[in-house]
Enzyme design. Sequence first.
Site, PDB file in Angstrom:
ATOM      1  N   TYR A 362      -6.590  -0.482 -23.168  1.00 43.92           N
ATOM      2  CA  TYR A 362      -5.561   0.195 -23.960  1.00 43.92           C
ATOM      3  C   TYR A 362      -5.812   0.103 -25.452  1.00 43.92           C
ATOM      4  CZ  TYR A 362      -2.736  -4.284 -23.818  1.00 43.92           C
ATOM      5  OH  TYR A 362      -2.253  -5.560 -23.887  1.00 43.92           O
ATOM      6  N   GLU A 363      -5.137   1.009 -26.167  1.00 40.94           N
ATOM      7  CA  GLU A 363      -5.323   1.216 -27.608  1.00 40.94           C
ATOM      8  C   GLU A 363      -6.789   1.452 -27.963  1.00 40.94           C
ATOM      9  OE1 GLU A 363      -2.950  -0.970 -30.391  1.00 40.94           O
ATOM     10  OE2 GLU A 363      -1.393  -1.341 -28.895  1.00 40.94           O
ATOM     11  N   GLY A 364      -7.437   2.219 -27.106  1.00 43.53           N
ATOM     12  CA  GLY A 364      -8.842   2.560 -27.292  1.00 43.53           C
ATOM     13  C   GLY A 364      -9.732   1.734 -26.407  1.00 43.53           C
TER      14      GLY A 364
END
Length: 380
Positions: A362-364
Amino acid sequence: MNFELTEEQKAVKEAARDFAQNVLKPGVIDRDRDQKFPVEEMKQLGELGFLGMMVDPKYGGGGMDTMSYVLAMEEISKVDASTSVCMSVNNSLVCWGLEKFGNEEQKEKFLTPLAKGEKIGAFCLSEPEAGSDATSQRTTAIDMGDYYLLNGTKNWITNGSTASTYIVIAQTNAELGHRGINALIIERGMEGFIVGAKEDKLGIRGSDTHTLLFNDVKVPKANRIGEDGFGFKFAMKTLSGGRIGIAAQALGIAAGAYELSAAYSKERKAFGKEIYKHQAIAFKIADMATEIEAARLLVYRAAADKDAGRNFDQSSAMAKLYASKVAMEQTVEAVQIHGGYGYVKEYHVERLMRDAKITQIYEGTSEVQKIVISRNILAD
């Protein structure tokens, strides 16, 4: 380079550690098993000032630096990554984005209660077909004059059912591509806004991850962040800071597994002596300590870049890429050191291993971090 923490930073770190060990740890196994959101614990975090750490005090925040935030995230994550991701989203993605890019009216109305911990925020970017490819937004926000008509679906939203304020990224003008995307502030209770199914996850099971549905939601123009078409740039800038928070989370997960392993190695005996006296275990502990310290320095570097006003796109991507790798590898080693005990919930390390994986996603994703890093170092 100065590696010494200030007295204020040390105090923040100690306060976060006390909270994690004394408040979060007693119920963390039960919350993980039951997928229970830490309602009371989040309230207490807000009262301690940990939900708006970097926000200016005039908006109800703590006015702290990014380094203090990183230190707190690490300590909370050593014990309960579910709570720390809720904390990270509120601090890094919602509060920071509103303070940096919102107007005064938005800051007074939305940022202040979020920074005080009176309300919780959520950041809504991912969709069924738009995760790593954030430009492919299918959620639409059609300009209707004095409001936008919002339609679409958002997936994997942390704080999905507990938030009161949601920042939603949506496409207004498809012909303009990513330049036609806007960031809109949605409030719980708006007509047509539905909180969908809760995800049954491998790890961070105490955080409430939901699908959100928007059916002809009327969003006032006053709720748009920045100028028309600023949404994609807003999301990318905000996520760069968010990566520092998730890197600190990954660091904390790894460090928590290390601390448990080092302590266990001094208690558990095999072949007539404590297992840390066996070179096979001692070397594992040495490798864990070294890898974690390397990750810590990368995370601190990213925080220092942000605090100094330097560009932190590359340093935050490097920190998240490496810290999440260390978290995954060293939690696996922690389970190995614990042997059969590592496979049961009572000893915590199996949960940390499950929690670690999401930090690479998550978040990239880690692959996206490599894109960011390679573009920076190979740019003409």
